[in-house]
Design a protein around this motif. Sequence first.
Motif, mmCIF file in Angstrom:
data_model
loop_
_atom_site.group_PDB
_atom_site.id
_atom_site.type_symbol
_atom_site.label_atom_id
_atom_site.label_comp_id
_atom_site.label_asym_id
_atom_site.label_seq_id
_atom_site.Cartn_x
_atom_site.Cartn_y
_atom_site.Cartn_z
ATOM 1 N N THR A 1 -28.792 -41.480 18.850
ATOM 2 C CA THR A 1 -29.910 -42.064 19.596
ATOM 3 C C THR A 1 -31.107 -41.109 19.650
ATOM 4 O OG1 THR A 1 -29.162 -41.220 21.723
ATOM 5 C CG2 THR A 1 -28.358 -43.387 21.076
ATOM 6 N N VAL A 2 -32.249 -41.662 20.016
ATOM 7 C CA VAL A 2 -33.492 -40.897 19.951
ATOM 8 C C VAL A 2 -33.737 -40.047 21.195
ATOM 9 C CG1 VAL A 2 -34.628 -42.580 18.467
ATOM 10 C CG2 VAL A 2 -34.818 -42.817 20.948
ATOM 11 N N GLY A 3 -34.493 -38.991 21.003
ATOM 12 C CA GLY A 3 -35.033 -38.198 22.092
ATOM 13 C C GLY A 3 -36.463 -38.641 22.269
ATOM 14 N N PRO A 4 -37.316 -37.841 22.799
ATOM 15 C CA PRO A 4 -36.951 -36.583 23.433
ATOM 16 C C PRO A 4 -36.165 -36.811 24.716
ATOM 17 C CG PRO A 4 -39.358 -36.863 23.259
ATOM 18 C CD PRO A 4 -38.738 -38.123 22.817
ATOM 19 N N GLY A 5 -35.368 -35.791 25.057
ATOM 20 C CA GLY A 5 -34.558 -35.948 26.249
ATOM 21 C C GLY A 5 -34.169 -34.631 26.888
ATOM 22 N N ILE A 6 -33.666 -34.763 28.088
ATOM 23 C CA ILE A 6 -33.189 -33.586 28.824
ATOM 24 C C ILE A 6 -31.731 -33.823 29.207
ATOM 25 C CG2 ILE A 6 -33.550 -32.051 30.800
ATOM 26 C CD1 ILE A 6 -36.346 -33.302 31.110
ATOM 27 N N ILE A 7 -30.907 -32.810 29.008
ATOM 28 C CA ILE A 7 -29.529 -32.871 29.492
ATOM 29 C C ILE A 7 -29.411 -31.878 30.639
ATOM 30 C CG2 ILE A 7 -27.093 -32.629 28.887
ATOM 31 C CD1 ILE A 7 -28.108 -32.755 25.925
ATOM 32 N N TYR A 8 -29.116 -32.400 31.809
ATOM 33 C CA TYR A 8 -28.954 -31.519 32.956
ATOM 34 C C TYR A 8 -27.493 -31.101 33.109
ATOM 35 C CZ TYR A 8 -33.730 -32.057 34.525
ATOM 36 O OH TYR A 8 -35.090 -32.010 34.604
ATOM 37 N N VAL A 9 -27.286 -29.802 33.246
ATOM 38 C CA VAL A 9 -25.936 -29.277 33.408
ATOM 39 C C VAL A 9 -25.869 -28.419 34.671
ATOM 40 C CG1 VAL A 9 -25.541 -29.263 30.915
ATOM 41 C CG2 VAL A 9 -26.399 -27.214 32.031
ATOM 42 N N ALA A 10 -24.654 -28.009 35.042
ATOM 43 C CA ALA A 10 -24.477 -27.373 36.349
ATOM 44 C C ALA A 10 -24.793 -25.882 36.372
ATOM 45 C CB ALA A 10 -23.050 -27.595 36.835
ATOM 46 N N SER A 11 -24.672 -25.216 35.234
ATOM 47 C CA SER A 11 -24.851 -23.761 35.297
ATOM 48 C C SER A 11 -25.621 -23.237 34.086
ATOM 49 C CB SER A 11 -23.487 -23.070 35.347
ATOM 50 O OG SER A 11 -22.836 -23.220 34.097
ATOM 51 N N ARG A 12 -26.112 -22.038 34.243
ATOM 52 C CA ARG A 12 -26.851 -21.385 33.154
ATOM 53 C C ARG A 12 -25.966 -21.203 31.938
ATOM 54 N NH1 ARG A 12 -29.784 -16.551 36.630
ATOM 55 N NH2 ARG A 12 -31.132 -17.926 37.851
ATOM 56 N N LYS A 13 -24.759 -20.768 32.226
ATOM 57 C CA LYS A 13 -23.812 -20.496 31.147
ATOM 58 C C LYS A 13 -23.560 -21.768 30.346
ATOM 59 C CE LYS A 13 -19.125 -18.771 30.668
ATOM 60 N NZ LYS A 13 -18.143 -19.767 31.139
ATOM 61 N N ARG A 14 -23.351 -22.853 31.058
ATOM 62 C CA ARG A 14 -23.076 -24.123 30.399
ATOM 63 C C ARG A 14 -24.294 -24.606 29.589
ATOM 64 N NH1 ARG A 14 -19.855 -27.209 27.521
ATOM 65 N NH2 ARG A 14 -20.303 -29.414 27.792
ATOM 66 N N ALA A 15 -25.473 -24.347 30.102
ATOM 67 C CA ALA A 15 -26.690 -24.753 29.377
ATOM 68 C C ALA A 15 -26.715 -24.086 28.003
ATOM 69 C CB ALA A 15 -27.934 -24.388 30.180
ATOM 70 N N ASP A 16 -26.447 -22.795 27.979
ATOM 71 C CA ASP A 16 -26.442 -22.059 26.704
ATOM 72 C C ASP A 16 -25.342 -22.562 25.784
ATOM 73 O OD1 ASP A 16 -28.549 -20.475 27.494
ATOM 74 O OD2 ASP A 16 -27.260 -18.896 28.326
ATOM 75 N N GLU A 17 -24.175 -22.740 26.385
ATOM 76 C CA GLU A 17 -23.003 -23.142 25.611
ATOM 77 C C GLU A 17 -23.198 -24.525 24.971
ATOM 78 O OE1 GLU A 17 -19.067 -22.506 27.716
ATOM 79 O OE2 GLU A 17 -19.147 -24.698 27.614
ATOM 80 N N LEU A 18 -23.652 -25.471 25.774
ATOM 81 C CA LEU A 18 -23.820 -26.828 25.260
ATOM 82 C C LEU A 18 -24.935 -26.882 24.214
ATOM 83 C CD1 LEU A 18 -22.806 -29.749 25.515
ATOM 84 C CD2 LEU A 18 -24.515 -30.122 27.295
ATOM 85 N N ALA A 19 -26.013 -26.142 24.471
ATOM 86 C CA ALA A 19 -27.114 -26.114 23.500
ATOM 87 C C ALA A 19 -26.608 -25.608 22.151
ATOM 88 C CB ALA A 19 -28.254 -25.248 24.015
ATOM 89 N N ALA A 20 -25.730 -24.592 22.193
ATOM 90 C CA ALA A 20 -25.206 -24.039 20.944
ATOM 91 C C ALA A 20 -24.375 -25.074 20.193
ATOM 92 C CB ALA A 20 -24.371 -22.795 21.241
ATOM 93 N N ILE A 21 -23.562 -25.815 20.936
ATOM 94 C CA ILE A 21 -22.728 -26.846 20.299
ATOM 95 C C ILE A 21 -23.610 -27.914 19.654
ATOM 96 C CG2 ILE A 21 -21.066 -28.707 20.747
ATOM 97 C CD1 ILE A 21 -19.951 -26.960 23.043
ATOM 98 N N ILE A 22 -24.612 -28.348 20.371
ATOM 99 C CA ILE A 22 -25.490 -29.412 19.876
ATOM 100 C C ILE A 22 -26.315 -28.927 18.687
ATOM 101 C CG2 ILE A 22 -27.384 -30.949 20.477
ATOM 102 C CD1 ILE A 22 -26.455 -30.680 23.405
#
Length: 478
Positions: free
Chosen positions: A226-247
């Motif tokens: 699906t299209v962006g632009p978009g924001i994914i809100y996560v609970a912690s800083r660590k998770r933000a980095d981790e999920l961004a890396a996976i994506i």
Amino acid sequence: MNTHEILRQRFGYEAFRPGQEEVIRHILSGRDAIAIFPTGMGKSLCYQLPAYLLNGPVIVISPLVALMEDQVANLRKHKEKRVVAINSFLSKQEKDLALQTIDRYKFIFLSPEMLMQDGIQKLIQQLHIAFFVVDEAHCISEWGFDFRPDYLRLKEVFSEKERPPILALTATANEKVTTDITSYLQLRSPFIERQPIDRPAISYSLLHMENHHAKTEWIANRLITTVGPGIIYVASRKRADELAAIIHQKGIRVASYHGGKEQDERSIIQEQFVQGELDWICATNAFGMGIHKDDIRQIIHEHLPATPSAYIQEVGRAGRDGKKSSATLLYSERDIQKLKFIVYEDLPDDQQIRYYYSLLQSGISGKLAAEQSGLTEVAFRMLEYYFEHFDIENVIRQIRQIFQVKEHQIAEMEKYVQHEGCLREQLLSYFGEKLSVSNGDCCSNCHQLKEDWLIKTEVEQKVSNELDWKERLFQLLG
Ligand SMILES: Nc1ncnc2c1ncn2[C@@H]1O[C@H](COP(=O)(O)OP(=O)(O)OP(=O)(O)O)[C@@H](O)[C@H]1O
Ligand SMILES: [Mg+2]
Ligand SMILES: [Zn+2]
């Protein structure tokens, strides 16, 4: 000149948006006012315009540097040079210079912390202020992980009998928050203008998920298809980095954003997102305020926000252009527990408070006492503030009250994720608002959302698929 002429000539707008004119009229007549308009509806104009019809500068209190800079840029765009933002990112020299020449400015932006500094307060009191503005005024009432005691102290600056009017601006305020704003700022029978917060073009989805892993998978797949632009809100800083890396590995243009990054880096990421060089941001709640991007199509929450206000505020960043957008909340059973843990961690219990107090009594410094009683940074700031104002029993009472408010908000979020009827209706009811028009794509509980406008075309999918440079080159050359 009258208000309409200024609206056209200075700002280049044909007409007022709903509510703007009323707020402006009341500020011009010298009355305090609270403007509650949804994100992107044009709260800023409510102070920018009347500034031109009154003598003296306007002081704008703003919680974030990014927000201030955004407002400064916006005013400059409208050919206003007499603007200054005084915040912690100015060097000492820059700050001194700004303060020496303060009477040259029409708009002065200050963080609450800056305003409370002794020298600045005196300086401000010597200026003949047209009126005060408190932007994002709900910060007064949102205790907890972002506790800003100086927001509660603002009234000390305003306390003189003959003070200029105060205008409070916020995107989300239910009765309780409105009352808090009125009492903490000591507003005098303020004029309250409230615009409906519902944004019919945003469709709401709630998806129940087995666990964390399922969420990650869903998000990765969603971003590929699906299209962006978009924001994914996560609970912690660590998770933000981790999920961004996976994506990122899936070939998606994404970056993480949170308070743990340097200011420079944050500005760059924000800019890239606004310019369309990044399609997605994985962020904590530090991201979003003051970001002017009209075409955000999706907001995804991987965690449960702590309050309905926070949720609606974050969701409201989508679709400021009025086009269709989508808000998805991914929920799994344990999220409520996690949320409680995060929220309550910052709220000391009675025992902790008493222990902290006894340590203080024995002459230990606040910081050390906080450490020894196991207080978080936020809890420490909070207690420090309350002990300045209350005795021990009242501090305990105050903190218990905050606990109850938090508990109530979490219960509201729990209601939302368990609601079987219309999600939009449920969310709006918290703000005392009724569902107005039933929209084609309302929510995932009303009907199956079509959302075909969200689906990437095959070409778009291809591009975001992981292509190595040879393939890319091959494609380019046909
Ligand atoms: N009367 C108007 N006519 C046309 N455009 C307007 C009008 N008033 C404001 N705008 C535009 O609306 C946009 C959003 O305005 P603004 O930044 O003041 O929103 P806001 O309510 O403060 O939102 P947020 O909650 O995100 O801070 C701006 O680009 C502004 O130029
Ligand atoms: Mg604003
Ligand atoms: Zn619905």
